[in-house]
Design an enzyme around this catalytic site. Structure first.
Site, short mmCIF file in Angstrom:
data_model
loop_
_atom_site.label_atom_id
_atom_site.label_comp_id
_atom_site.label_asym_id
_atom_site.label_seq_id
_atom_site.Cartn_x
_atom_site.Cartn_y
_atom_site.Cartn_z
CG ASN A 11 -4.32 0.34 6.94
OD1 ASN A 11 -4.87 0.82 7.94
ND2 ASN A 11 -3.22 0.85 6.42
CE LYS A 13 -4.32 3.34 4.00
NZ LYS A 13 -3.75 3.90 2.77
CG HIS A 97 0.88 2.09 6.06
ND1 HIS A 97 0.81 3.29 5.39
CD2 HIS A 97 0.07 1.23 5.40
CE1 HIS A 97 -0.02 3.16 4.37
NE2 HIS A 97 -0.48 1.93 4.35
CD GLU A 99 -1.37 6.02 4.38
OE1 GLU A 99 -1.99 5.63 5.38
OE2 GLU A 99 -1.75 5.81 3.21
CD GLU A 169 0.43 -1.21 1.88
OE1 GLU A 169 -0.71 -1.64 1.69
OE2 GLU A 169 0.68 -0.26 2.63
N GLY A 175 -3.71 4.62 -2.63
CA GLY A 175 -4.76 5.63 -2.70
C GLY A 175 -4.78 6.42 -3.98
CB SER A 215 -4.92 1.16 -6.17
OG SER A 215 -4.62 2.49 -5.80
P1 13P Z 1 -5.35 1.79 -0.91
O1 13P Z 1 -5.91 0.38 -1.08
O2 13P Z 1 -6.38 2.79 -0.53
O3 13P Z 1 -4.51 2.17 -2.08
O4 13P Z 1 -4.35 1.72 0.35
C1 13P Z 1 -3.40 0.74 0.42
C2 13P Z 1 -2.80 0.77 1.77
O5 13P Z 1 -2.11 1.70 2.14
C3 13P Z 1 -3.08 -0.36 2.67
O6 13P Z 1 -2.27 -0.33 3.79
#
Ligand code: 13P
Length: 251
Positions: A11, A13, A97, A99, A169, A175, A215
């Site tokens: 992803n 982002k 997601h 976010e 997740e 992150g 992560s």
């Molecule tokens: P990270 O791998 O940066 O922690 O992000 C995970 C994520 O949100 C994948 O959709």
């Protein structure tokens, strides 16, 4: 024994312009050539999809989007339909997601509409679920997941859920560099698979893929993937660099 083929999904982002995305995708294609023990998918930003498709078309790297809207077309400024995604080369779409839930007001109800739209169009939805740190601390992890999956999959038939991928997740692991332990991931994945068993069938529970995200890095992917109910990864930060992501693909 389950025969679930792992899926390693990136992803991206809100990172990379069109040309940056094409460069990374081109490198990735070379690096993961022949890695057929797993499926590979990348989800660049909307603006880079068509360009990236030219780099991944005909390879073992699939293209996904990070979101969609449920209407086919109309006066919906800023939104993107399944037809638009498919014409850009997408086969997969990430839905719900954390976010999007956190910053853009997505709810379990809107997630449900989006999942239905993706399924109807023949796109493979990756439904994201996960608890916050506070919810975990208050022992609400399973009740939160239960609500997310129950409403997210409301009125979906067995055949609709058959193509779906679930991504667990935990918000506290996204992150942050703070990965869930392999035992924490396994516990939740088992719970989610059990939910599918209870609400659909044992066969569907056996075949559905449940990815872990939060992560994931080259140095922790192997341990996570060794867990019996972890069927792949949804990778954020570590998917932005082709070399690093290819190491995760070849876990
Ligand atoms: P990270 O791998 O940066 O922690 O992000 C995970 C994520 O949100 C994948 O959709």
């Amino acid at each position: 024994m389950p025969t679930r083929k792992p899926l390693i999904a990136g992803n991206w982002k809100m990172f990379k312009t069109g040309s940056e995305a094409v460069e990374t995708a081109g490198k990735l294609v070379e690096l993961v050539k022949g890695a057929d023990h797993t499926e590979v998918m990348i989800a660049p930003p909307f603006t880079a999809l068509s360009q990236v498709f030219t780099a991944v078309k005909g390879t073992n790297v699939a293209l996904g989007a990070q979101n969609l809207f449920w209407e086919a077309e109309g006066a919906f400024t800023g939104e993107i339909s399944t037809g638009m995604l498919q014409s850009a080369g997408c086969t997969h779409v990430i839905i719900g997601h954390s976010e999007r839930r956190q910053f853009f007001g997505e709810t379990d109800q809107s997630v449900n509409k989006k999942i239905k739209t993706a399924v109807a169009a023949g796109l493979i939805p990756i439904l994201c679920v996960g608890e916050s740190e506070k919810e975990r601390d208050e022992n609400k992890t399973f009740s939160i997941l239960d609500k997310q999956i129950k409403i997210g999959l409301k009125n979906l038939l067995l055949e609709d859920v058959a193509t779906l991928v679930i991504a667990y997740e935990p918000i506290w692991a996204i992150g942050t560099g703070k990965t869930a332990t392999k035992e924490q991931a396994q516990e939740v994945h088992r719970y989610l698979r059990g939910w599918i068993d209870k609400n659909y069938t044992a066969a569907l529970a056996e075949s559905i893929r449940i990815l872990y995200g939060g992560s994931v890095k080259p140095d922790n992917v192997t341990a996570l993937m060794a867990m019996p109910d972890v069927d792949g990864a949804l990778v954020g930060g570590a998917s932005l660099d082709a070399e690093t992501f290819s190491k995760i693909v070849k876990f």
